[in-house]
Structure formats: C-alpha cells, structure tokens
Design a protein around this motif. Sequence first.
Motif, short mmCIF file in Angstrom:
data_model
loop_
_atom_site.label_atom_id
_atom_site.label_comp_id
_atom_site.label_asym_id
_atom_site.label_seq_id
_atom_site.Cartn_x
_atom_site.Cartn_y
_atom_site.Cartn_z
N HIS A 1 7.60 -6.19 -9.47
CA HIS A 1 6.50 -5.69 -10.30
C HIS A 1 6.73 -6.05 -11.77
CE1 HIS A 1 3.74 -1.99 -11.29
NE2 HIS A 1 3.36 -3.10 -11.91
N ALA A 2 7.97 -5.85 -12.25
CA ALA A 2 8.28 -6.15 -13.65
C ALA A 2 8.14 -7.64 -13.94
CB ALA A 2 9.70 -5.68 -13.98
N ALA B 1 5.35 7.34 -10.11
CA ALA B 1 5.51 8.71 -10.58
C ALA B 1 6.25 9.53 -9.53
CB ALA B 1 4.14 9.32 -10.86
N GLY B 2 7.16 10.37 -10.00
CA GLY B 2 7.93 11.22 -9.09
C GLY B 2 9.18 10.59 -8.55
N GLU C 1 -0.99 0.47 -5.77
CA GLU C 1 -2.13 1.22 -6.27
C GLU C 1 -1.68 2.20 -7.35
OE1 GLU C 1 -4.27 3.12 -3.20
OE2 GLU C 1 -4.76 1.26 -2.14
N GLY C 2 -2.53 2.39 -8.33
CA GLY C 2 -2.17 3.27 -9.45
C GLY C 2 -1.66 2.50 -10.64
N PHE C 3 -1.36 1.19 -10.44
CA PHE C 3 -0.94 0.33 -11.54
C PHE C 3 -1.99 -0.75 -11.73
CE2 PHE C 3 3.13 2.03 -10.21
CZ PHE C 3 3.77 2.28 -11.41
N SER C 4 -2.24 -1.13 -12.95
CA SER C 4 -3.11 -2.26 -13.23
C SER C 4 -2.46 -3.11 -14.28
CB SER C 4 -4.49 -1.78 -13.73
OG SER C 4 -4.37 -1.13 -14.98
N SER C 5 -2.92 -4.35 -14.39
CA SER C 5 -2.30 -5.26 -15.36
C SER C 5 -2.43 -4.72 -16.78
CB SER C 5 -2.95 -6.64 -15.27
OG SER C 5 -2.75 -7.18 -13.99
N ASP D 1 0.85 -1.18 0.00
CA ASP D 1 0.00 0.00 0.00
C ASP D 1 0.88 1.23 0.00
OD1 ASP D 1 -2.70 -1.10 0.14
OD2 ASP D 1 -2.10 -1.87 2.09
N ALA D 2 1.43 1.54 -1.15
CA ALA D 2 2.41 2.62 -1.24
C ALA D 2 1.79 3.97 -0.98
CB ALA D 2 3.09 2.60 -2.60
#
Length: 581
Positions: free
Chosen positions: A268-269, A297-298, A353-357, A239-240
């Motif tokens: 993740h990759a 991002a950032g 969160e903020g990434f989806s497949s 939960d970043a």
Amino acid sequence: RRKLRSDVAAAFPSLSTEQLAEFIPNKEELNVIKIYSHKGEAITVYMNHRNPILFEAEKVLYPTVYTLWVYPDLLPAFSTWPPVLQKLAGGADLMLPGVVVPSSGFPQVQRGTLCAVTLLGNRAPVAVAVATMSTEEMLAAGMKGKGFAVLHTYLDHLWEYGDKSYPPTLAPLVTDSADKESAGDEEELQGKEPGTSSSPDPEQHVGIGDLSLKERHSCAELLGKEEPHENRAAEPAGDASTEDQQEAGDRRTPQEQMDALFNQCFFHALKCKVKKSDLPLLTSTFLRSHMFSCCPAGKQLDIKKSSYKKFSKFLQCMQHQKILQVKELNKGVESIVEVDWRHPDIKAFVVPEGFSSASAAQDSKSEDTEQVYHAPEIIPLYGVSTKMIPLFQESGHRKGSILSSSEVRNVILNYVKTNELVDETNKNFVKVNAILCDCLLDKSEQDEISHLKWDELLSRCLERLQPLHQVTFFGQEPVVRKGNLEPIDITIAQRSSNKKVTIIKNLELYGLDPQCVANTLQQKVQASATITPAPGAKDRVQVQIQGNQIHHLAKMLLEEYQLPRKYIQGLEKAPKLGRKK
C-alpha cells in the motif's frame, strides 16, 4: 598465489590436485580485501568470481559457505534443524541440543576441529564453526551445552560480500529409499532415524530443499514460515471488509496475521505514498511515515510480533523478490534507493476499502508529524589497544577486544586486587607498578607519580583505550563503529543583509530523515527550510532554515524525539529572550 595454494593444501589435505587448481586458479583474478569483525579483529578475505572463498583470522584459513557449496565434504559436517539457521545467522553459537544425532553416528572430531553445519535434508553447509569439545565429550555430556563456536554463516555480512546466492540442494548421503524401508536390517535402521528426527516439522524438512529454487520460498523458509501463508498475506488487501476474509484471518495465528498486515501496508505504501523523487528514503522513515499511515483503523504494526522480528529482515525478503533495493549509504543507516513499481506484486495490489489515493496522500502528510520517532540506543564501548594489552591480558582479553565501561572498571578492580596494589595507609590510592606505569603514565610522569586515585586510574585507562560505540536503531541489528559518535551539529550562519540561518548536520546518524525534520520545522516556525549537501561529508545533507531557530529545534530534538542532550552540539547558541517592558 603460490603461497596461498600451499597454505590451502596444508589446511585442507582432502582437496585433490585438480580441485586445488580449480579452487585457486592460476590466471583468474583473485582479490584480497581486509574487513573488521564486530569485535574489531582484522579479517583477510580472498575473493574469486566476486565471491569470498576464504577468510583468514589470526593466520588460520577458513572456507566460506560459497566454497563449501562447491566442496560440501571438505569439512566434517553436523546437522541441525532448519529453524535454527535464523539463530545462527543472528550470531548465536550452536548448542548440542540443536544438533541432530544420525543413526550412523557423528564424525569423529577433536576439540578445535573446524566443522561445517548443515540443515536436515540438505547436505549444503550453511555455517562454518569450531568444535568446542570432541565427539566423545559431546556424547559423554549427554548432548548438552555449547557444541560449536560459529564463525561464519549463510546470510551474515561476509555472505553479503558475494553474489548473495542461496544454498544448493544436495541430497543427503543416506538415500530416501532407505528412509522409507521398514525396520529390520541395518540399512533400514540407518534410514529410519533421520525420518523419525524430522517428524516434528516435516514441512520444514521438505521446504529446505527448495532454498535455491524460488526467492519467495527462501524468504518464507528462512523465517520459519510456510509458503501458503505468504501467498495468503495479500488476500485481505483486496476486500478487507468482507466477513468471510475476517473469519479466515481469525483462523491464522497472530504471527501470520501480523505478517499479512506488514505485506499489506508495505505494498500500500509503495503504491500510494512513495514517489521516485522521495528516493533515497531512510528505511526508518518508510516504516514510520509511510507504512504506519497505511495501517487499517484498530490495528497496529509491530515487527516484534511478526515472524521477521526485525524490519531489516522484512526488507531483505522484499529485496530477494526484486521489489526494491536497499543500500547502506551511511554506516549503520539503511535507505531504500530503488523501487520496481512495475513489479507484478505492486501492480496486482488493490488498495483496501476505506482508503483512497487522495486521502492516502493527505494521511501521509499528517502522519509525518504524528508518528513516534524511536531514538537509537547508543552505548559507548572501548577497544583494547596495543599499549594496553599488558594490563588486560591477565583477564583473558587481547588486542581488539571490545568492552563496556563497566567491564573495563571490573578488569581494573580485579587487576589491582590480584596484584595487591591498594595502598595500605590510604585505600583511596592505588600503587603504580611497572605495568600501570607503562600503560597509563606519560614518560615525563613515570619518575614523579607513584600513586593514583581510583577515579584518575579509571579515567586514564578509558582515555588510552580505543573509542568505539554501538548504535541500535529501531527494528535493526546493533552496529559497532570505531571512534566516538558525531553529535547533531547546530550552527548559526550569517547571510547577506545581516540575515541569520540555522544549519543542522548529522541528522542521518541518528536515524532522522533531514527532509522530515525540515518539513516539521518549516510548519512550526513558518520559515523557509531547504536541504543542501553537507560540505566535506560524502552522501550527507544538512538542513538550513531562516532565522535563529535553536529554541524550536531544541524542543523538538530533546522533548519530541527524546534524544540525549550530550549528542546535540550548539544548543547554547539560542537567542537570549529579552525582558518585556
């Protein structure tokens, strides 16, 4: 085998007859291989049970760390701090300020004595070195300067020839009970100093004993990290976006945060971007095209700001955990050849969160073209050949010594000035003496040429030296190879119906993924591009695209990838642009 046993007995007289019979067995298989060091020197390696046990250089036998783990008292040992190991494995010599002075004193050695290097708290040697000064000279110098020239270490290429096992945990000769006793008598004083010496970093003192217990511990300790940091590396992945975890991340050092970010992007990759059909995958492509696209991002991935310092070290750590397997399919170019997608760490990873497949797959495609390619640093080098030894031995070089062009020039200048060979009447010319005649002139020229111009002297010298080159890929260690680097080869072939195709070879030698290059070209010129095995080259492929696409290819290689023109062959075959009427 009998001669080898007698040579070992002469080199290491402390070995008993039983130990010698165990070390060089009569019936077990013993293999001999020849390798070359970065300096071009030939090294003979003796292998037993798939592990290198001895290596021979210039007719001198040296034990490997595998041997010293079985016979830890074979050589006089000197201790250093655990963080120093990474420097030694990177090619550094051991300086005296990094040597721990025991209360019982150093072993008595002379200059040139073969020694073992251990880490504080563990008697298992991690390096083999030659003393550059005697014990008395070390103490007289105030423990300053270079103390040991390191020949071989745990984690180096020679170690990688074996089973890549970790150092065993061997208790120091001074017992822990002596360490804990208060000062008073002789035994207490002997126990006090090692305890005091380790006080600057007690956790690393304790952790080095765990080197052989857990693979995850070994990676963390060798890179100077603590185990809790590695465990916490995956925490922000869950939960970043929560404030609590952001605050927890802020309390960590920048290096620990970068380590955590690398772990997050790595898993993740592997979970969302890489497929089995993508393997083998260049490690540079995996970092550039897959891990970078998983960066939140950032934030920005920077291996230099992590504790790993090099991406190859990071992947080696992941390989120790048996998450993936990395192999060198081409010299100096590593590829990921296998991934264990059933590994618990990959299964347990939760996409932030903020990434989806779906978006991840889309990002992967867009990032292929957006990520910056880092062109390798290529340095031409020269090795001293047998014929050129007389010219270079005055400057302290021998056969196989590796020099840059500027170093060769300096050697020639010093030789000419020392031997007073500059022509008195015209200083642009150099008189050819007997050594220059033998080294630089052909037999037919030896009676005709008595003087050479400076430029011709240097060019003839470079032509007669052995060509080598050093390639440094982004995030990897420099690699020295024999011969000249093959250029990227671009040719035009004619197919049926007078159709032309552009063929590109040797992209892998420059860290370029042929599949990425083919995809990028296909999008730019809207023509079909395929990957086929390169004829006559093992484990290499070539890109084939319809039409004469050299203009587009030249723009991509020279402007986008910033590759020097001299390493690209065939650009002159571009179609001539006709005048518009």
